[in-house]
Scaffold this active site. Structure first.
Site, mmCIF file in Angstrom:
data_model
loop_
_atom_site.group_PDB
_atom_site.id
_atom_site.type_symbol
_atom_site.label_atom_id
_atom_site.label_comp_id
_atom_site.label_asym_id
_atom_site.label_seq_id
_atom_site.Cartn_x
_atom_site.Cartn_y
_atom_site.Cartn_z
ATOM 1 C CG HIS A 132 10.646 2.319 -6.007
ATOM 2 N ND1 HIS A 132 9.811 1.768 -6.955
ATOM 3 C CD2 HIS A 132 11.878 2.339 -6.567
ATOM 4 C CE1 HIS A 132 10.513 1.474 -8.036
ATOM 5 N NE2 HIS A 132 11.772 1.815 -7.820
ATOM 6 C CG ASP A 162 6.380 2.096 -6.714
ATOM 7 O OD1 ASP A 162 6.644 3.062 -5.981
ATOM 8 O OD2 ASP A 162 7.258 1.381 -7.234
ATOM 9 N N GLY A 234 17.587 2.141 -11.974
ATOM 10 C CA GLY A 234 17.661 3.524 -12.446
ATOM 11 C C GLY A 234 16.622 3.819 -13.508
ATOM 12 C CG ASN A 235 15.723 1.756 -17.243
ATOM 13 O OD1 ASN A 235 16.664 0.991 -17.365
ATOM 14 N ND2 ASN A 235 15.428 2.680 -18.151
ATOM 15 C CB SER A 236 12.597 2.726 -10.856
ATOM 16 O OG SER A 236 12.836 1.367 -10.636
ATOM 17 N N GLY A 292 -17.157 -2.130 0.450
ATOM 18 C CA GLY A 292 -17.432 -2.562 1.813
ATOM 19 C C GLY A 292 -17.689 -4.049 1.951
ATOM 20 C CB VAL A 293 -17.791 -6.933 0.106
ATOM 21 C CG1 VAL A 293 -19.222 -6.456 0.053
ATOM 22 C CG2 VAL A 293 -17.066 -6.628 -1.203
ATOM 23 C CB ILE A 295 -14.035 -10.519 -2.363
ATOM 24 C CG1 ILE A 295 -12.786 -9.652 -2.559
ATOM 25 C CG2 ILE A 295 -15.293 -9.690 -2.471
ATOM 26 C CD1 ILE A 295 -12.735 -8.922 -3.890
#
Length: 503
Positions: A132, A162, A234-236, A292-293, A295
């Site tokens: 992001h 992310d 800003g720490n992201s 392929g299930v 749940i």
């Protein structure tokens, strides 16, 4: 002055001295600088790794739609700068601004800027950050700790975790950091966050690990480290270090009503990050395993119906006809309790471990079927991205003449007919007994059964009429069970399990 009058004074003086000594002793034991400020190694860690932490600067060209130069830029969803830019542009409203600060004219396209954090993991110029932070950017620049600004290229992104990987050509020798083992973290361990909060680059904060494996429903593979180390906008994308100077997480999210740190921050654990980064560097994309299930959770009622104690695992509600699970013999109603040697406590566990398993690997899948454990061998396929999820849309239409129905468990049940298939838009491939009405005060209503749902199985046996359903319910009651397990389909054929009380 007599001795009798002097003694109390001396006594009080001695008491004061004794209390002072106790206070000093208490401070020495509990109020020492190391105790008040945390471990002494924080400064050493910061000095060792800070040159590997970078600022990420991005620019994006946006259209000015009716807002002239005062329109707020369109930021990626979840961007930590949304409120910052909102305040900034509100303050720039001019005298001619209309509602929302708009002037009403369509100005020319313009560039908007945003800032985040990242860290160098390879001295050749490889940087890790959040998706992001760089989403939809036209230009990305890496700003080193000494202020050097270098244009960067995007290697790859993974929206589900992310994370993003960038690369740039260094103009001088770089400092790189390595990943630690986030699985070894303990609650209360000290951690250090370094980043670019509010454009204040090179900011160091410290705290502890507040929780592990946090699921905050932000994505399909949530397993965050929670920390009280101060993390702000800003720490992201910045690193979370242990006291060995190893990256044990990527700071990604905060919970805050004010927008500032309130001591609840979340970091993607290094175990997840390292795997994602390796694939992005190798392939430029993620290649996740696929079972392929479909749940769902094993509730206490469902566990009782399936003779599973205690309630655990991931209940298979549907099996993809073209997926790896079908040829391996996995069926709806099976409960996966172990995958490739790892215990499965809930559906999230299964989703994460399958995604982290290499495509093409043959694994043992332990299931419980009708109270008995069995092991299936499955060769994993590759999860296609983006996933195409189609939601079934039910259209209410005026009902024609009412069919013959039977009541059971607060449900009106009818045998499927051509008219009922047309009315409820039920595919020909769906077999069972259709629900035509639900008592609003019933357990079935609480479990969100509705008209148009089709009961395919009762207690893991197929049914085709209301009489079949009633017969199975009577047997369940006779066996002394408290609930019955229904396999329910919508009109599109998507299955789910529902446990209803029979008492």
């Amino acid at each position: 002055m007599t001795a009798a009058t002097i003694a109390p004074t001396r006594l009080r003086h001695c008491v004061r001295l004794g209390l002072a000594a106790l206070a000093i002793g208490a401070f020495s034991a509990f109020g020492s600088p190391a105790y008040a400020r945390g471990p002494e190694g924080i400064a050493d860690v910061a000095e060792k790794v800070i040159d590997a932490v970078v600022n990420i600067s991005t620019s994006q060209t946006v259209e000015a739609k009716g807002g002239g130069s005062n329109t707020m830029p369109q930021l990626p969803p979840g961007s930590p700068f949304e409120e910052f830019f909102d305040d900034f542009f509100k303050n720039r409203r001019g005298p001619g601004a209309g509602k929302g600060g708009e002037r009403g004219d369509n100005g020319p396209p313009r560039k908007t800027n945003s800032l985040g954090s990242g860290f160098i993991i390879d001295t050749s110029g490889i940087v890790v950050t959040n998706n992001h932070v760089i989403a939809d950017a036209d230009e990305i620049n890496v700003i080193l700790n000494d202020g050097t600004k270098i244009k960067a290229e995007l290697v790859g992104v993974d929206k589900k975790t992310d994370l993003a990987v960038l690369k740039f050509k260094p103009t001088k020798p770089l400092v790189a950091v390595k990943f630690g083992d986030s699985d070894k973290l303990r609650l209360g361990d000290w951690v250090v966050a370094i980043g670019n909060p509010f454009s204040l680059g090179g900011t160091v904060t410290a705290g502890i690990v507040s929780a592990k494996n946090r699921d905050i429903s932000s994505g399909p593979y949530d397993s965050y480290i929670q920390t009280d180390a101060a993390i702000n906008r800003g720490n992201s994308g910045g690193p979370l270090f242990n006291l060995e100077g190893e990256v044990i997480g990527v700071n990604t999210l905060i919970i805050s009503p004010s927008g500032g740190s309130i001591g609840i921050g979340f970091a993607v654990p290094s175990k997840t990050v390292a795997g994602v980064v390796d694939q992005l560097r190798q392939f430029g994309e993620l290649r996740r395993g696929w079972l392929g299930v479909r749940i769902q959770s094993v509730t206490d009622e469902i566990a009782e119906s399936l003779n599973i104690k205690p309630a655990r695992g991931a209940l298979v509600a549907g099996v993809d006809d073209k997926g790896p699970a079908k040829p391996a013999g996995i069926e709806p109603g099976d409960v996966v309790v172990k995958f490739d040697g790892k215990d499965i406590k809930d559906p999230k566990d299964l989703s994460r471990v399958v995604a982290d398993t290499a495509v093409g690997k043959e694994v043992d899948v332990v299931i419980i079927r009708k109270g008995q454990e069995d092991t299936k061998k499955v060769t994993l396929g590759r999860l296609q991205d983006p996933e195409k999820v189609q939601a079934a849309v039910k259209t209410e239409e005026p009902p024609p003449e009412k069919p013959v129905t039977q009541k059971a468990l607060g449900l009106d049940l009818a045998t499927l007919s051509k008219d009922l298939r047309t009315r409820y838009k039920i595919k020909d491939s769906v077999k069972g007994v259709v629900v035509t009405n639900v008592d609003a005060n019933s357990d079935a209503a609480d479990k969100r059964l509705s008209a148009g749902d089709v009961i395919v199985e009762v207690a893991q046996e197929a049914v085709s009429s209301g009489a079949d359903v009633q017969k199975r319910i009577d047997q369940i009651r006779k066996d002394g069970k408290k609930s019955v397990l229904l396999l329910v389909s919508n009109g599109e054929g998507e299955l789910r399990f529902v446990a209803l009380s029979v008492q």
